[in-house]
Design a protein around this motif. Structure first.
Motif, PDB file in Angstrom:
ATOM      1  N   LEU B 211       0.818  -1.152   0.012  1.00  0.00           N
ATOM      2  CA  LEU B 211      -0.174   0.109   0.151  1.00  0.00           C
ATOM      3  C   LEU B 211       0.952   1.294   0.182  1.00  0.00           C
ATOM      4  N   GLY B 214       2.411   1.803  -3.372  1.00  0.00           N
ATOM      5  CA  GLY B 214       1.278   1.987  -4.447  1.00  0.00           C
ATOM      6  C   GLY B 214       0.962   3.291  -4.232  1.00  0.00           C
ATOM      7  N   ILE B 215       0.790   3.935  -2.949  1.00  0.00           N
ATOM      8  CA  ILE B 215       0.488   5.268  -2.781  1.00  0.00           C
ATOM      9  C   ILE B 215       1.450   6.132  -3.403  1.00  0.00           C
ATOM     10  N   THR B 218       1.636   6.058  -6.973  1.00  0.00           N
ATOM     11  CA  THR B 218       0.649   7.084  -7.698  1.00  0.00           C
ATOM     12  C   THR B 218       0.834   8.426  -7.535  1.00  0.00           C
ATOM     13  N   ILE B 219       1.512   9.013  -6.264  1.00  0.00           N
ATOM     14  CA  ILE B 219       1.717  10.288  -5.937  1.00  0.00           C
ATOM     15  C   ILE B 219       2.555  10.702  -7.218  1.00  0.00           C
TER      16      ILE B 219
END
Lengths: 389, 389
Positions: B211, B214-215, B218-219
């Motif tokens: 997580l 992935g965050i 993404t950012i």
């Protein structure tokens, strides 16, 4: 990207051994604890004894409220509220999965409810101003109740299962090792529940909320990967930890920040299944989800863009024919659910079409699913149920 | 995946027009408001007048503390604390970017500091138990100060710039339209700052915290995409909104949950640059980051796996030669920074090697960067600084 509010006061202690925070987490609220628990699983794994030991060593007064059902019932909420009043409870400690925590939330606000009938409280869903403080220890990665304000309570007399907004836990203790003994069936069902919390917001018309979509895609990929690992190797810490972290975020609202609300159609449809047949929530969701996806993609071609995004970014597929790619993503998802051992028809669960019309009416009360990603009529819902047979 | 604690009490109101929440956000804390602000930018955009109007209409008593510097100074903190004491301040309202909010945080805890010298407070970094409540209105997407407890204060007398843990804002009002007037230079620098907050945790030995990774990915992707859009089209709401949402999460600690701590080496090195030369923080970070990446990848081949992940998942590159791919990812990042108009050498900023040895010593105080993703000695740091010339 739409406006949103972030307001989650819950403190999470995540990781092996975090039960060491239990006494200090309860302490500020008082000494009289209502210990809410489900069946025997926490006794089998030794967690019940550990909690009792910590509470006694720290001089808490314990009132037990055990036997909370999966799909927790209004009768349990009433029993819990009565125990709180009789024992001057200061703080509730819920130890278990989402059902136990949901029930504890309803008890926490039910304690201050001024009406005569707690079922009326469940039916008038809004966040209550007053609630007993709640601390929980999570033992199942699924509902996300440890990091949201919601809860779902069933009434077997009226065949109703209703989600309502209650109160956030003050503290959630999330130790992945407590999920080592979760059965393969419940591991797969819990994972499907986590994924459904994502699907409900991911399939939306808002295409420019990057962070929400990126978190959603990350969680979906991580759950599929780690569920398979956990099924083969139930005590794999990393897999259990990823599933648990994913579960907490998936239902928190965070993956939907900035996106249009959808009404959570699969949950609306599944709550009817559980209300009528008391089935495992995550299993009902998995069965419904793939039929809902195919139905709305057939009904509305403008949904294709979002399904292509899903097929590419989550299922790792590629191809030039966008419609074919969109459907292939759904097929791949169905295959994943099958591989995890979820029965993928309602027939296998002994459910026939007897109540589909009544269930559809109730799932779409007030016609509110007209605002879903693709609008659903009662007739659509009956068709989706039938496709699940 | 390692253990972590999540405990962020800040309420975020995100979106255009959220200033409508201002009066109700301040109200619970009292009527005497310290209004902390920077230079003239909030006056130019009309936000100053709007805030004053709301405060007056709702009968707040306003004490102004204006002129907070970029790289806010201990002298401003002292001035703010004095104003709080003289005016019986109940709540602080910071309106501006990260510097203004950081300074307001230091004032909030400085008010209760019992020592004689507020610089001593800055030097002994830990979260203070007591602080004046803080509400902020954000006008720059960069530091993430609106959603964390930290702040960075400079002392020009001692050439020191130190990060410390102060207090979380109670409420942050995040309206992307307030960033429409941010200059291209500051937009690019702010975006580099957001990205650096991710890089500091992303480059870590922990490979299984899905997580967080992935965050982070993404950012990074979203910031690069939306920064370019905002540079071309400064009033593009979607681009400004994505940058703002990314900024709040990037520095919150969330992208590092479950991962090994790294000591944030680029921030440690950049704080020295800003302390000696008062440069724009995000620009210093961009310059340092690519040289730091090349240095550690050359120093330690075992870092390759993580850099390959970055090259593939963030920069969208592919290739069979893993070392080449790892370096290509860094080159692509450097190109991105150049395209956004960031001067990519210290020489362009008028900085030479005069203080590099002293800066390296101070950046690595107590040798704590031995625990970074790739351990850094003072000699490493001097080499990294030199590569930036």
């Amino acid at each position: 990207m739409l406006s949103f509010k972030h307001d989650i006061p819950t403190k999470l202690y995540f990781g092996e051994g975090q039960i060491k925070r239990l006494a200090k987490s309860l302490e500020p609220f008082g000494k009289n604890v209502l210990f809410v628990l489900g069946g025997g699983s926490i006794k089998k794994m030794g967690l019940y004894d550990e909690v009792i030991k910590i509470l006694k060593e720290n001089n808490f007064n314990i009132t037990e409220c055990d036997g909370i059902e999966p799909n927790p019932r209004i009768t349990s909420v009433k029993r819990g509220v009565k125990l709180c009043k009789e024992n001057n409870i200061d703080v509730i400690l819920a130890v278990g999965g989402g059902s136990t925590i949901d029930c504890a939330k309803a008890i926490a606000v039910g304690y201050y409810y001024e009406g005569d009938d707690l079922w009326e409280m469940v039916k008038t869903s809004f966040r209550r101003a007053k609630a007993l403080p709640l601390v929980d220890i999570l033992t199942l990665s699924a509902t996300g109740s440890e990091f949201d304000a919601g809860g779902v309570i069933s009434n077997l007399d009226t065949n109703e299962k209703l989600g309502a907004v209650y109160t956030y836990p003050a503290v959630s203790i999330c130790d992945p090792t407590y999920t080592y003994t979760v059965s393969p069936y419940q591991t797969a069902a819990g994972s499907a529940d986590i994924m459904s919390h994502i699907f409900e917001g991911y399939f939306s018309r808002t295409m420019d909320s990057d962070l929400s979509d990126g978190i959603s895609e990350t969680i979906l990929k991580s759950v599929m990967k780690n569920c398979k690992i956990a099924l083969k190797d139930p005590t794999n810490y990393s897999a259990r930890a990823n599933l648990m972290a994913n579960s907490s975020i998936a239902c928190s609202g965070i993956p939907e920040y900035g996106k249009q609300e959808t009404g959570w159609p699969c949950h609306a449809m599944e709550h009817e299944l559980s209300a009528y047949y008391d089935i495992t929530h995550g299993v009902g969701l998995a069965i419904l989800t793939v039929r809902w996806m195919r139905h709305i993609l057939n009904k509305d071609a403008s949904a294709t863009e979002r399904f292509v995004k899903f097929a590419k970014n989550v299922m790792g597929l590629s191809g030039d024919d966008e419609r074919a790619l969109a459907f292939a993503g759904i097929d791949a998802l169905e295959n994943y659910f099958k591989e995890t051992g979820i029965p993928m028809t309602l027939t296998e669960l002994g459910i026939d079409d007897k109540h589909f019309v009544a269930m559809a009416e109730h799932a779409n009360i007030g016609g509110y699913l007209k605002d879903a990603f693709v609008a659903l009529t009662n007739e659509d819902i009956v068709e989706i149920y039938k496709a699940c047979l």
